[in-house]
Write a protein that holds these residues in place. Structure first.
Motif, PDB file in Angstrom:
ATOM      1  N   LEU A  22       0.841  -1.202   0.000  1.00  0.00           N
ATOM      2  CA  LEU A  22       0.000   0.000   0.000  1.00  0.00           C
ATOM      3  C   LEU A  22       0.874   1.249   0.000  1.00  0.00           C
ATOM      4  O   LEU A  22       1.946   1.282   0.607  1.00  0.00           O
ATOM      5  CB  LEU A  22      -0.921   0.011   1.232  1.00  0.00           C
ATOM      6  CG  LEU A  22      -1.925  -1.138   1.352  1.00  0.00           C
ATOM      7  CD1 LEU A  22      -2.733  -0.965   2.631  1.00  0.00           C
ATOM      8  CD2 LEU A  22      -2.846  -1.199   0.142  1.00  0.00           C
ATOM      9  N   LYS A  23       0.416   2.288  -0.660  1.00  0.00           N
ATOM     10  CA  LYS A  23       1.138   3.549  -0.669  1.00  0.00           C
ATOM     11  C   LYS A  23       0.913   4.285   0.640  1.00  0.00           C
ATOM     12  O   LYS A  23      -0.221   4.469   1.083  1.00  0.00           O
ATOM     13  CB  LYS A  23       0.678   4.420  -1.844  1.00  0.00           C
ATOM     14  CG  LYS A  23       1.123   3.894  -3.204  1.00  0.00           C
ATOM     15  CD  LYS A  23       0.735   4.876  -4.305  1.00  0.00           C
ATOM     16  CE  LYS A  23       1.230   4.407  -5.657  1.00  0.00           C
ATOM     17  NZ  LYS A  23       0.895   5.367  -6.748  1.00  0.00           N
ATOM     18  N   VAL A  24       1.990   4.701   1.246  1.00  0.00           N
ATOM     19  CA  VAL A  24       1.938   5.402   2.533  1.00  0.00           C
ATOM     20  C   VAL A  24       2.726   6.700   2.403  1.00  0.00           C
ATOM     21  O   VAL A  24       3.814   6.733   1.793  1.00  0.00           O
ATOM     22  CB  VAL A  24       2.521   4.534   3.673  1.00  0.00           C
ATOM     23  CG1 VAL A  24       2.487   5.306   4.993  1.00  0.00           C
ATOM     24  CG2 VAL A  24       1.772   3.223   3.788  1.00  0.00           C
ATOM     25  N   ASN A  25       2.178   7.778   2.940  1.00  0.00           N
ATOM     26  CA  ASN A  25       2.880   9.058   2.951  1.00  0.00           C
ATOM     27  C   ASN A  25       3.920   9.013   4.083  1.00  0.00           C
ATOM     28  O   ASN A  25       3.721   9.558   5.174  1.00  0.00           O
ATOM     29  CB  ASN A  25       1.879  10.191   3.175  1.00  0.00           C
ATOM     30  CG  ASN A  25       2.498  11.560   2.982  1.00  0.00           C
ATOM     31  OD1 ASN A  25       3.719  11.715   2.984  1.00  0.00           O
ATOM     32  ND2 ASN A  25       1.651  12.569   2.810  1.00  0.00           N
ATOM     33  N   TRP A  26       5.070   8.373   3.760  1.00  0.00           N
ATOM     34  CA  TRP A  26       6.109   8.198   4.766  1.00  0.00           C
ATOM     35  C   TRP A  26       6.730   9.528   5.164  1.00  0.00           C
ATOM     36  O   TRP A  26       7.233   9.677   6.281  1.00  0.00           O
ATOM     37  CB  TRP A  26       7.188   7.255   4.249  1.00  0.00           C
ATOM     38  CG  TRP A  26       6.723   5.831   4.111  1.00  0.00           C
ATOM     39  CD1 TRP A  26       6.452   5.165   2.970  1.00  0.00           C
ATOM     40  CD2 TRP A  26       6.482   4.923   5.190  1.00  0.00           C
ATOM     41  NE1 TRP A  26       6.037   3.880   3.245  1.00  0.00           N
ATOM     42  CE2 TRP A  26       6.056   3.701   4.615  1.00  0.00           C
ATOM     43  CE3 TRP A  26       6.566   5.006   6.571  1.00  0.00           C
ATOM     44  CZ2 TRP A  26       5.730   2.579   5.362  1.00  0.00           C
ATOM     45  CZ3 TRP A  26       6.248   3.877   7.335  1.00  0.00           C
ATOM     46  CH2 TRP A  26       5.833   2.690   6.744  1.00  0.00           C
ATOM     47  N   SER A  27       6.717  10.496   4.292  1.00  0.00           N
ATOM     48  CA  SER A  27       7.284  11.795   4.620  1.00  0.00           C
ATOM     49  C   SER A  27       6.559  12.423   5.815  1.00  0.00           C
ATOM     50  O   SER A  27       7.194  12.854   6.792  1.00  0.00           O
ATOM     51  CB  SER A  27       7.200  12.718   3.395  1.00  0.00           C
ATOM     52  OG  SER A  27       7.619  14.028   3.717  1.00  0.00           O
ATOM     53  N   LYS A  28       5.245  12.463   5.737  1.00  0.00           N
ATOM     54  CA  LYS A  28       4.469  13.048   6.832  1.00  0.00           C
ATOM     55  C   LYS A  28       4.522  12.171   8.080  1.00  0.00           C
ATOM     56  O   LYS A  28       4.659  12.674   9.205  1.00  0.00           O
ATOM     57  CB  LYS A  28       3.017  13.254   6.391  1.00  0.00           C
ATOM     58  CG  LYS A  28       2.116  13.810   7.488  1.00  0.00           C
ATOM     59  CD  LYS A  28       0.736  14.128   6.970  1.00  0.00           C
ATOM     60  CE  LYS A  28      -0.183  14.618   8.069  1.00  0.00           C
ATOM     61  NZ  LYS A  28       0.378  15.743   8.829  1.00  0.00           N
TER      62      LYS A  28
END
Length: 386
Positions: A168-174
């Motif tokens: 799954l795509k996760v907004n790892w930056s935030k």
């Protein structure tokens, strides 16, 4: 003090671990971890600038979605954009883990399980397969670095593991920058971490001249060697866990064997008390009450008690009982009593007492002589006149 920061650190050498050929599941786990976009964050140079790292956390504050600090007397600023660009983190995808689809969570419960039975979201690591135990450790040390309730923290890591496994795509930056802000907040109780990542950020600041760099301990870097050691240790632990019921059973059997010397008393069995011997005068018993002697006289009636032998262990075949009259001590009457006397029960004793009362009443109504013969009453028989 810097050692406490690197305790929450676990770097990954992806070039090495992807060549792990002895365990296909372990290799697939690292491939999923690499595809999420965390390769730059987890695989950054493992260097440590102790003095600068300590100074960064000692002076750090959070203001307007920025992490500010003072290192070597110079101002340091870290924004989310800088953080994401340095480690090449994805900036789109899930921002809240609660958005992970429930059907994937349901499937992950069986996929992560060591036994094949679905595990709980807040399960213990030993219930999971080796590769997912290691993935849990990586997220615990290098990503989440959170303290709190076991169920809450484990639930969050389980959702992260599900997202990584299913791609799954996760907004790892935030997600990662929010954790960094919690670390920099002086009022937060979260553990300090991201030691390698912060040192990389400080090294990239042109205004700072860092001191001597130290490398991480080999055990803090995952390679083919350290991963192989991890798998072998977990296999031994799993083997010991299967033997735990056997060890517990043996301990119970041993305890029962010892208890045979002193068996436990149940509710159905009477409690048997140990007889105690006394050195003083023996207590009255049915054998002592077998012979009752009554002296009839014009004076008040007196009963001469037969003293029980002090040492009951010495048993003579015959015993002599001497009864003396108070008025004439010289003329003693010796009565020979057989040892094997008939034991008197409750009814015989009542008969004896009634007989003595009747004799006493008859004596009070008549006119006896000054000296009446001594009457000896033997339990279970008629009175005998001496």
């Amino acid at each position: 003090m810097a050692a406490s920061f690197i305790s929450n650190a676990l770097q990954v050498n992806f070039d090495s671990v992807l060549g792990f050929s002895d365990n296909e599941g372990m290799v697939n786990m690292f491939k999923s971890l690499e595809s999420t976009g965390l390769c730059g964050f987890l695989g950054c140079p493992s260097v440590l600038y102790e003095d600068e790292l300590v100074s960064f956390f000692a002076n750090s504050i959070v203001k307007d979605n920025e992490v500010l600090s003072c290192v070597q007397g110079k101002f340091v600023e870290i924004t989310e954009d800088i953080f994401a660009s340095v480690f090449e983190l994805p900036t789109d995808g899930l921002t809240y883990l609660s958005k992970v689809p429930k059907d994937l969570i349901f499937d992950a419960k069986s996929i992560f399980s060591m036994s094949g039975e679905p595990v709980k979201i807040s399960c213990k690591k030993r219930e999971m397969k080796y590769e997912f135990r290691l993935l849990n450790d990586i997220l615990e040390k290098s990503v989440s670095v959170k303290a709190g309730s076991f169920d809450v923290v484990m639930h969050e890591r389980f959702l992260l593991m599900t997202a990584i496994h299913f791609g799954l795509k996760v907004n790892w930056s935030k997600l990662l920058f929010d954790i960094l802000k919690e670390m920099a907040d002086q009022s937060s109780k979260i553990s300090k971490g991201y030691a390698a990542q912060i040192c990389v950020l400080l090294k990239g600041d042109p205004n700072l001249t860092l001191g001597e760099a130290k490398t991480f301990q080999p055990l803090k870097i995952l390679t083919v060697k350290t991963v192989g050691t991890y798998v072998s240790k977990n296999k031994n632990i799993a083997y010991d866990e299967t033997d735990e019921p056997v060890v517990a059973k043996a301990a119970v059997v041993k305890k029962k064997a010892v208890s045979k010397k002193r068996p436990a008393v149940t509710a159905d069995e009477p409690v048997l008390k140990k007889k105690r011997t006394t050195m003083g005068r023996a207590a009255l018993s049915d054998k002592n009450l077998a012979i009752v002697s009554v002296v009839l006289d014009v004076e008040p009636i007196s009963v001469i008690h037969v003293a029980a032998p002090k040492d009951q262990r010495c048993r003579a075949q015959k015993r002599k009982l001497v009864l003396r009259n108070e008025s004439e001590e010289e003329s003693a009457v010796e009565v020979v009593v057989e040892k094997e006397a008939v034991k008197a029960d409750v009814d015989n004793i009542d008969n004896i007492i009634q007989h003595v009362i009747a004799e006493t009443a008859e004596f009070e109504t008549g006119e006896p002589d000054l000296m009446e013969p001594v009457v000896t009453v033997i339990a279970g028989s008629e009175p005998v006149e001496n």
